[in-house]
Scaffold this motif. Structure first.
Motif, PDB file in Angstrom:
ATOM      1  N   GLY A  23      24.215  19.542  -0.246  1.00 48.17           N
ATOM      2  CA  GLY A  23      25.048  20.537   0.429  1.00 48.17           C
ATOM      3  C   GLY A  23      25.782  20.000   1.650  1.00 48.17           C
ATOM      4  N   ARG A  24      25.049  19.369   2.581  1.00 44.68           N
ATOM      5  CA  ARG A  24      25.684  18.959   3.839  1.00 44.68           C
ATOM      6  C   ARG A  24      26.600  17.758   3.673  1.00 44.68           C
ATOM      7  NH1 ARG A  24      20.429  18.244   3.519  1.00 44.68           N
ATOM      8  NH2 ARG A  24      19.490  16.198   3.815  1.00 44.68           N
ATOM      9  N   PHE A  25      26.615  17.178   2.464  1.00 46.40           N
ATOM     10  CA  PHE A  25      27.536  16.066   2.187  1.00 46.40           C
ATOM     11  C   PHE A  25      28.647  16.517   1.224  1.00 46.40           C
ATOM     12  CE2 PHE A  25      23.729  14.014   3.734  1.00 46.40           C
ATOM     13  CZ  PHE A  25      24.195  12.914   4.451  1.00 46.40           C
ATOM     14  N   GLY A  51      28.472  31.550   1.505  1.00 42.18           N
ATOM     15  CA  GLY A  51      27.639  30.350   1.399  1.00 42.18           C
ATOM     16  C   GLY A  51      26.895  30.159   2.705  1.00 42.18           C
ATOM     17  N   ILE A  52      25.905  29.291   2.683  1.00 43.89           N
ATOM     18  CA  ILE A  52      25.130  29.026   3.904  1.00 43.89           C
ATOM     19  C   ILE A  52      24.893  27.521   4.027  1.00 43.89           C
ATOM     20  CG2 ILE A  52      22.834  29.287   2.812  1.00 43.89           C
ATOM     21  CD1 ILE A  52      21.972  30.869   5.369  1.00 43.89           C
ATOM     22  N   GLY A  53      24.659  27.043   5.251  1.00 44.74           N
ATOM     23  CA  GLY A  53      24.382  25.613   5.466  1.00 44.74           C
ATOM     24  C   GLY A  53      25.547  24.770   4.973  1.00 44.74           C
ATOM     25  N   GLY A  54      25.218  23.766   4.179  1.00 43.55           N
ATOM     26  CA  GLY A  54      26.240  22.865   3.662  1.00 43.55           C
ATOM     27  C   GLY A  54      27.225  23.555   2.743  1.00 43.55           C
ATOM     28  N   SER A  55      26.894  24.751   2.292  1.00 46.81           N
ATOM     29  CA  SER A  55      27.805  25.467   1.405  1.00 46.81           C
ATOM     30  C   SER A  55      28.818  26.311   2.164  1.00 46.81           C
ATOM     31  CB  SER A  55      27.003  26.329   0.417  1.00 46.81           C
ATOM     32  OG  SER A  55      26.399  25.497  -0.540  1.00 46.81           O
ATOM     33  N   TYR A  56      28.895  26.162   3.507  1.00 42.27           N
ATOM     34  CA  TYR A  56      29.998  26.820   4.216  1.00 42.27           C
ATOM     35  C   TYR A  56      30.473  26.079   5.467  1.00 42.27           C
ATOM     36  CZ  TYR A  56      28.258  29.033   8.590  1.00 42.27           C
ATOM     37  OH  TYR A  56      27.816  29.279   9.856  1.00 42.27           O
ATOM     38  N   ILE A  64      29.624  30.316  -3.061  1.00 38.56           N
ATOM     39  CA  ILE A  64      29.207  28.907  -3.151  1.00 38.56           C
ATOM     40  C   ILE A  64      27.702  28.795  -2.966  1.00 38.56           C
ATOM     41  CG2 ILE A  64      29.555  26.586  -2.225  1.00 38.56           C
ATOM     42  CD1 ILE A  64      32.150  27.681  -0.875  1.00 38.56           C
ATOM     43  N   SER A  65      27.031  28.232  -3.957  1.00 34.96           N
ATOM     44  CA  SER A  65      25.613  27.908  -3.786  1.00 34.96           C
ATOM     45  C   SER A  65      25.248  26.850  -4.814  1.00 34.96           C
ATOM     46  CB  SER A  65      24.744  29.158  -3.990  1.00 34.96           C
ATOM     47  OG  SER A  65      23.381  28.805  -3.907  1.00 34.96           O
ATOM     48  N   LYS A  66      24.796  25.704  -4.323  1.00 31.92           N
ATOM     49  CA  LYS A  66      24.467  24.639  -5.269  1.00 31.92           C
ATOM     50  C   LYS A  66      23.275  25.044  -6.119  1.00 31.92           C
ATOM     51  CE  LYS A  66      23.636  19.880  -6.062  1.00 31.92           C
ATOM     52  NZ  LYS A  66      23.171  18.610  -5.593  1.00 31.92           N
ATOM     53  N   SER A  67      22.211  25.522  -5.450  1.00 30.09           N
ATOM     54  CA  SER A  67      21.019  25.918  -6.204  1.00 30.09           C
ATOM     55  C   SER A  67      21.285  27.203  -6.980  1.00 30.09           C
ATOM     56  CB  SER A  67      19.854  26.151  -5.241  1.00 30.09           C
ATOM     57  OG  SER A  67      20.192  27.211  -4.360  1.00 30.09           O
ATOM     58  N   GLY A  68      22.206  28.003  -6.457  1.00 26.70           N
ATOM     59  CA  GLY A  68      22.516  29.277  -7.111  1.00 26.70           C
ATOM     60  C   GLY A  68      21.461  30.328  -6.890  1.00 26.70           C
ATOM     61  N   THR A  69      20.494  30.034  -6.035  1.00 27.08           N
ATOM     62  CA  THR A  69      19.395  30.991  -5.851  1.00 27.08           C
ATOM     63  C   THR A  69      19.124  31.295  -4.377  1.00 27.08           C
ATOM     64  OG1 THR A  69      17.922  29.106  -5.966  1.00 27.08           O
ATOM     65  CG2 THR A  69      18.127  30.383  -7.961  1.00 27.08           C
ATOM     66  N   THR A  70      19.948  30.804  -3.466  1.00 25.75           N
ATOM     67  CA  THR A  70      19.668  31.017  -2.036  1.00 25.75           C
ATOM     68  C   THR A  70      19.853  32.504  -1.691  1.00 25.75           C
ATOM     69  OG1 THR A  70      20.487  28.782  -1.682  1.00 25.75           O
ATOM     70  CG2 THR A  70      20.206  30.146   0.273  1.00 25.75           C
ATOM     71  N   THR A  71      18.872  33.045  -0.970  1.00 24.53           N
ATOM     72  CA  THR A  71      18.811  34.502  -0.783  1.00 24.53           C
ATOM     73  C   THR A  71      19.991  35.051   0.016  1.00 24.53           C
ATOM     74  OG1 THR A  71      16.438  34.227  -0.768  1.00 24.53           O
ATOM     75  CG2 THR A  71      17.252  36.363  -0.072  1.00 24.53           C
TER      76      THR A  71
HETATM   77  O1  PA5 Z   1      22.491  20.613   2.997  1.00 18.54           O
HETATM   78  C1  PA5 Z   1      21.870  21.328   2.252  1.00 18.54           C
HETATM   79  O2  PA5 Z   1      21.460  20.934   1.150  1.00 18.54           O
HETATM   80  C2  PA5 Z   1      21.562  22.766   2.618  1.00 18.54           C
HETATM   81  O3  PA5 Z   1      21.971  23.069   3.894  1.00 18.54           O
HETATM   82  C3  PA5 Z   1      22.245  23.731   1.651  1.00 18.54           C
HETATM   83  O4  PA5 Z   1      23.629  23.502   1.687  1.00 18.54           O
HETATM   84  C4  PA5 Z   1      21.934  25.171   1.994  1.00 18.54           C
HETATM   85  O5  PA5 Z   1      20.557  25.381   2.080  1.00 18.54           O
HETATM   86  C5  PA5 Z   1      22.528  26.104   0.944  1.00 18.54           C
HETATM   87  O6  PA5 Z   1      22.014  25.812  -0.317  1.00 18.54           O
HETATM   88  P1  PA5 Z   1      22.703  26.303  -1.637  1.00 18.54           P
HETATM   89  O7  PA5 Z   1      24.061  25.722  -1.703  1.00 18.54           O
HETATM   90  O8  PA5 Z   1      21.810  25.823  -2.732  1.00 18.54           O
HETATM   91  O9  PA5 Z   1      22.772  27.807  -1.580  1.00 18.54           O
END
Ligand code: PA5
Length: 444
Positions: free
Chosen positions: A203-205, A80-85, A139-146
């Motif tokens: 994500g970040r919440f 995952g990235i950003g809020g997803s990790y 983990i990916s909310k959008s399911g499409t993050t590269t």
């Molecule tokens: O806080 C956010 O919304 C972003 O940082 C997302 O968590 C981040 O871009 C990852 O997105 P996603 O979970 O859709 O892959």
């Protein structure tokens, strides 16, 4: 209600002119009201407010089932990235043994992927997976993050070639939106076990959804305790009084910002808190940095960074303030031994706790930095445990929502993040981005 964290403002308040602080407190209380009544910007993303008190018992049961099912797993790759990790990483690093990778353990070791596109990193991850019995939480909310999509494709192929289809299915859990995105499609077609990220939680919440809770539980940390701390803080920070710590912190940081203190340094004195700072940076940076406004959130690990950033903080441009997470007592006890020869001249410290030295460094730094014109806020906490950390993370989320509303932005969107993605897709020749790709190449 007992105080879990205490805001100490005495080394900051003198930097705020005359009688203006009460005005910032009033603004913060109005912002709290907007948040609690759902009348502010981005109010369709307020699901995080009630996660601690309203998470269904079935979520905890499902998480427990996976922990039990993966008793044989040595390594869990959390993608995952950003809020997803960041939330999971913050809690796991704060509450795990500093050398857990090399210590005997009854729980799987957690590593993270999908938060970068480093070829060496991913190739080395494959080396690790080749020698450990591995599983994956994607983990990916959008399911499409590269970034996570690339990592997941590699990890999935690795699992498939090592364990075959059936067993790979047991070793993958996905956390994503209820119906949208490529990851949800994969869940449906490959029949992976999955959790839903509520559509009203960004994500970040999302640390108190399965996004944070599943990896944290897999690392052997008590998520009930974490949620209990968050739940108590949910109650404390709903109170419409000037003593609400989230109101106070939001008011103080905005008051300082209005005096030209444009950068906030989150300071810790414990290396385990490094990723709490990373999580906090994303929370505030992505929530507030909008419309050419917002405090720039930065972080330093002391005393380490006193030997790299200390000079600038003491003596550089005066646009900084510090917020120190101050932990009253460490979980372990260790004293400095006496040495017969005293050739290092340290016997004056013999018998003193290591934490005593750390505290004197903290005190000395506070005095030096305030003397140098850097306001110093403090967030006091008794110790580092799951309950207190749950409370701290919820407190920061609440303060962030209040602070964003004081600033007048929508704290719950992140449209600025899309700009780099579009350029990257164009430069990677993704279908639909041909025109932009040609335009960008002309500029290179
Ligand atoms: O806080 C956010 O919304 C972003 O940082 C997302 O968590 C981040 O871009 C990852 O997105 P996603 O979970 O859709 O892959």
């Amino acid at each position: 209600m007992k105080e879990i964290i205490t805001i100490r403002e005495n080394s900051a308040i003198g930097f705020i002119p005359g009688d203006t602080y009460p005005l910032w407190q009033e603004k913060a209380l109005r912002a709290l009201d907007l948040l609690e009544t759902g009348k502010g910007k981005g109010s369709d993303f307020l699901g995080w407010l009630r996660l601690p008190s309203q998470t269904a018992p079935t979520v905890y049961e499902q998480i427990k089932d996976i922990c039990l099912d993966w008793k044989d797993i040595e390594l869990v790759v959390v993608i995952g990235i950003g809020g997803s990790y960041l939330g999971a990483r913050a809690v796991i690093e704060a509450l795990s043994h500093s050398f857990s990778a090399l210590m005997p353990s009854s729980t799987p070791y957690i590593v993270f992927a999908g938060q970068n596109i480093g070829e060496d990193y991913l190739a080395e991850l494959e080396d690790l997976m080749a020698v450990k019995s591995s599983a994956c939480v994607v983990i990916s909310k959008s399911g499409t993050t590269t970034e996570p999509a690339i990592a997941f494709r590699l990890v999935k192929q690795h699992l498939l070639s090592r364990y075959g289809k059936e067993e790979t299915r047991r070793r993958i859990v996905a956390i994503t939106d209820k119906s949208h995105g490529a990851l949800r499609k994969m869940v449906n077609s490959e029949e992976y076990r999955s959790f839903i990220i509520p559509s009203d939680v960004g994500g970040r919440f999302s640390v108190f959804t399965p996004v944070g809770l599943l990896p944290i539980a897999l690392a052997g940390i008590d998520i009930q305790e974490l949620m209990e701390g968050a739940r108590d803080m949910e109650k404390i920070t709903a109170l419409k009084t000037g003593n609400n710590p989230a109101v106070r912190y939001a008011a103080l940081r905005n008051a300082l910002y209005s005096t030209g203190k444009k950068i906030e340094l989150l300071v810790n004195y414990h290396p385990k808190l490094h990723y709490v700072t990373e999580w906090w940076k994303q929370l505030f940076g992505e929530s507030e940095g909008k419309e050419h406004k917002g405090i720039f959130p930065a972080g330093v690990d002391f005393t380490t960074d006193l030997h790299s950033m200390g000079q600038y903080i003491q003596d550089g441009e005066r646009h900084l303030f510090e917020t120190v997470i101050s932990i009253a007592a460490p979980n372990r006890s260790l004293a400095i031994p006496a040495d017969e020869g005293d050739n290092d001249g340290l016997n004056f410290l013999a018998g003193k706790r290591i934490d005593h030295c750390n505290k004197m460094a903290e005190l000395g730094t506070r005095l030096a930095h305030t003397d140098g014109g850097v306001p110093n806020l403090r967030i006091d906490m008794s110790s580092l445990n799951a309950y207190n950390l749950g409370a701290l993370l919820y407190f920061f989320q609440k303060a962030c929502g209040i602070s964003g509303y004081i600033l007048g932005v929508n704290p719950f969107d992140q449209e600025g993040v899309e700009a780099y993605k579009k350029n990257m897709f164009a430069l990677l020749d993704k279908s639909g981005f041909e025109v932009q790709g040609a335009l960008l190449r002309k500029r290179l």
